[in-house]
Write a protein that holds these residues in place. Sequence first.
Motif, PDB file in Angstrom:
ATOM      1  N   ARG A 184      13.608   5.391 -10.930  1.00  0.00           N
ATOM      2  CA  ARG A 184      14.380   5.460  -9.699  1.00  0.00           C
ATOM      3  C   ARG A 184      13.462   5.293  -8.489  1.00  0.00           C
ATOM      4  O   ARG A 184      12.279   5.542  -8.561  1.00  0.00           O
ATOM      5  CB  ARG A 184      15.073   6.816  -9.572  1.00  0.00           C
ATOM      6  N   VAL A 185      14.033   4.919  -7.380  1.00  0.00           N
ATOM      7  CA  VAL A 185      13.411   4.872  -6.056  1.00  0.00           C
ATOM      8  C   VAL A 185      12.301   3.817  -5.991  1.00  0.00           C
ATOM      9  O   VAL A 185      12.492   2.751  -5.434  1.00  0.00           O
ATOM     10  CB  VAL A 185      12.899   6.252  -5.591  1.00  0.00           C
ATOM     11  N   VAL A 186      11.121   4.138  -6.513  1.00  0.00           N
ATOM     12  CA  VAL A 186      10.023   3.192  -6.406  1.00  0.00           C
ATOM     13  C   VAL A 186      10.037   2.268  -7.621  1.00  0.00           C
ATOM     14  O   VAL A 186       9.967   2.735  -8.753  1.00  0.00           O
ATOM     15  CB  VAL A 186       8.668   3.922  -6.336  1.00  0.00           C
ATOM     16  N   PRO A 187      10.127   0.967  -7.395  1.00  0.00           N
ATOM     17  CA  PRO A 187      10.135   0.050  -8.544  1.00  0.00           C
ATOM     18  C   PRO A 187       8.773   0.058  -9.238  1.00  0.00           C
ATOM     19  O   PRO A 187       7.749   0.316  -8.609  1.00  0.00           O
ATOM     20  CB  PRO A 187      10.423  -1.311  -7.913  1.00  0.00           C
ATOM     21  N   PRO A 220       0.815  -1.231   0.000  1.00  0.00           N
ATOM     22  CA  PRO A 220       0.000   0.000   0.000  1.00  0.00           C
ATOM     23  C   PRO A 220       0.848   1.281   0.000  1.00  0.00           C
ATOM     24  O   PRO A 220       0.463   2.279  -0.612  1.00  0.00           O
ATOM     25  CB  PRO A 220      -0.815  -0.111   1.300  1.00  0.00           C
ATOM     26  N   GLU A 221       2.004   1.233   0.665  1.00  0.00           N
ATOM     27  CA  GLU A 221       2.882   2.413   0.627  1.00  0.00           C
ATOM     28  C   GLU A 221       3.443   2.626  -0.782  1.00  0.00           C
ATOM     29  O   GLU A 221       3.420   3.747  -1.305  1.00  0.00           O
ATOM     30  CB  GLU A 221       4.061   2.238   1.594  1.00  0.00           C
ATOM     31  N   LEU A 222       3.945   1.551  -1.381  1.00  0.00           N
ATOM     32  CA  LEU A 222       4.501   1.676  -2.731  1.00  0.00           C
ATOM     33  C   LEU A 222       3.427   2.145  -3.703  1.00  0.00           C
ATOM     34  O   LEU A 222       3.683   2.966  -4.594  1.00  0.00           O
ATOM     35  CB  LEU A 222       5.092   0.340  -3.188  1.00  0.00           C
ATOM     36  N   ASP A 223       2.218   1.644  -3.514  1.00  0.00           N
ATOM     37  CA  ASP A 223       1.113   2.015  -4.385  1.00  0.00           C
ATOM     38  C   ASP A 223       0.826   3.517  -4.286  1.00  0.00           C
ATOM     39  O   ASP A 223       0.661   4.197  -5.313  1.00  0.00           O
ATOM     40  CB  ASP A 223      -0.113   1.195  -3.976  1.00  0.00           C
TER      41      ASP A 223
END
Lengths: 469, 469
Positions: A460-463, A438-441
């Motif tokens: 970068r950062v978030v896949p 949920p955070e990545l989303d």
Amino acid sequence: MQASPPMSLHDALAHALGADRLNTDPAFAEAQAGDWSDAPRCAPPLVILPRTPEEVARALAVLAQYRQPLVVQGGLTGLAGAATPQPGEVALSLARLTAIEAFDTVGGTVTVQAGIVLESLQTQVEAAGWFFPLDLGARGSCQLGGNAATNAGGNRVLRFGTMRERILGLEVALPDGTVLSMLNRTTKNTTGIDLKQLFIGAEGTLGVITRLVLKLEPKPAAAQTALCALGSFDAAAQLLKALRMRLPALSSFELMWDDFMVAAGEVAKLKPPFSTRYPVYALVETLGDAGDDAQQALEAALGDALEHGTIDDVIVAQSLEQAKQLWAARESVGELLAATRPHAAFDVGVPMDEMERLVATLRARLEARFAAQRHLFFGHLGDGNLHLLSGPYEAGTDLLEVEALVYEAVRDAGGCISAEHGIGVVKQAFLGLTRSEPELDLMRKIKQLVDPAGILNGRRVVPDRDTSG
Amino acid sequence: MQASPPMSLHDALAHALGADRLNTDPAFAEAQAGDWSDAPRCAPPLVILPRTPEEVARALAVLAQYRQPLVVQGGLTGLAGAATPQPGEVALSLARLTAIEAFDTVGGTVTVQAGIVLESLQTQVEAAGWFFPLDLGARGSCQLGGNAATNAGGNRVLRFGTMRERILGLEVALPDGTVLSMLNRTTKNTTGIDLKQLFIGAEGTLGVITRLVLKLEPKPAAAQTALCALGSFDAAAQLLKALRMRLPALSSFELMWDDFMVAAGEVAKLKPPFSTRYPVYALVETLGDAGDDAQQALEAALGDALEHGTIDDVIVAQSLEQAKQLWAARESVGELLAATRPHAAFDVGVPMDEMERLVATLRARLEARFAAQRHLFFGHLGDGNLHLLSGPYEAGTDLLEVEALVYEAVRDAGGCISAEHGIGVVKQAFLGLTRSEPELDLMRKIKQLVDPAGILNGRRVVPDRDTSG
């Protein structure tokens, strides 16, 4: 569909900014091809060098119109590849944005452009009796915009906080060239969502930081330094608590395990600080008055700790020269990194009550699996920030197995995979270990909201969402 | 279109949470009808009282399904109406979420549920030798979730920061019931966008804070207090800088102008602290050791300031009782507020180098336009936080003219319309004075992203887009 713009990108940028803001020299491009990390270097075909924050916004508007991917570059001292160009990206360098635009010498705030070098700011404010406490090894090259984009930490976070706590205001140019002017100058400001927080630590993926308002501290007159020898991690934790209570001026508490101390002594050719070896060492610093009070306060606190058996031995520096000697092992990290290549280097966060167990777990697993290597631990105890240097490995070794071993143990200890170096391109594969789906989303949705074309520091950062399943 | 859900909202909530989590008693509803602000009270038809963070998320999921607007309620001590129900809203109270779930007594962090009362946390951690430094007048009723949602400040921000600096981790339930678990426990964590920052200070418009990880300080053994009489604002600014440098334990620096001191003396029946009156007064506090060192350090610093002419006179408290007397004027604000009704009360931010001029401007304009009223200034100098109490006005006066006069001057001074009280429903009309249209636009987009139906604390903080033009 939109018709192609009539000009080439280069011509459009030259028209918007002036041709002298564009650099296509291959030698210069090579110098801009990467940061201090091991991420593969890639020379950008074009480096844009705006001279004002307004020119940054104009450049972004043009790049957005052409849907041209770009990477933002500061001092190129990052350790995660966030500023290393990826194929197809042009570079936008903030190196020419070096002005101090305002200095409130009454309240102790300064408004600066993002490209000013950290050490340059430190020097300039000290001349006026103020102090910018953020400090890190890269001080001579790193820029304040980059410090903000990575929420830089360093050795004095214990007392003065990370870069986030130094930032009162920001100006940010969004990927479409819109300028968010949030140049607040007060400590307290509760007027809606504090948008500037989004950009601090986002490694340039949401916008380009162009101006900062920074909070200063009155300049301390002197540093007081001591090196403590301790019988256990637990003793170090007790010492930290006792010193935090007694010494509000406590600014550093650097922990080094014995094998780190030995290895540092070898590479930097240092005399052992004590006549015998101890399990751990704590390097302690206060920043206080020039008179004897601060020195006496440190000596009294450490004297009591010695008497109570919290520490086994201690050296209190009596001169600047001696203080430098006490810092020498801790400051030899650059030489240690060089001497252990190829290595795996870690910068993880771990709650203090889990740190001792994590170090023991990692040491046991690493020694079992990689017996020929050294595994050296040190860190900023008060910040829950543990560094680990593991190497040297054979040339060409794929270090993914070492990384997976370490990061999985960190996850199990309730820690995070990066305390202060960031994710960039080099740790993307592991981000999901300590940030939930949920955070990545939500991170992806915010990125999509401000940069729908994904052109600013993309990949970068978030896949990207895992579509394999 | 979706078919209507088969159950009533009340039944669906009772099914999801248990009927004993729902309260429709009119007397209870009346108690939940508003906060401490002057926003019109409105009793909610239903108050939901979850017992766990998980139940909060479940309640939100049901409310989202029914598109039922709601207001989140903590201790109801807010001063901007953010927790005051609006017509059509049910209330979600966090009052039953009072557990301390984890306490790291080594590192000094605590994991708590959002409904714990501030004073209760302070007491519980002090029993273990730790200290939660955030402190404000509402301490006996306000809750930590509300402190986070409003980024609470208070009297010790100078040393310990606002609530934002105390928060290491948050758990937030989004308006659709999704849980963002960000229960980080380390000072340093640089792993992508720091999403928790979005919710701090957003006054409950983006999600419901259900758990917090808070950073503690070692418990100071004693407070040292002094009241300084000063000849000018400039002298106060000089004193603050000198004390910040000399006294790292400096925790409060409260400024009071003479007319505030006189009015406070009247309502609280206080003996004047000095035999003559002075233009401004600074109440100074350090939090330090129990021994004589901290007291001597304060006395030495103030002695020097007296000698250098920075201060004209000073009283250093020699006992707890005397310290309480020195705080009495500053703590009489509640009585002053009551005595000046109807009034306009302000909590603005202003850069320190603009504060003196702003006070002079406001005083002149207010006295010219509202000659029959008192206009009393006081504030937290180190935080750039100025309070103003203007009244009493005639019953039924529309105070919008007073507010517009003040906020426009604050805007012109580069300040903000709320330093620590927030926007809620009572300051929405003025938010655009000190936040730009691109900022408001991005706030609206983020709100839309996480709460597309606009049901969570809707019609608060960010005004709807002006469609009149």
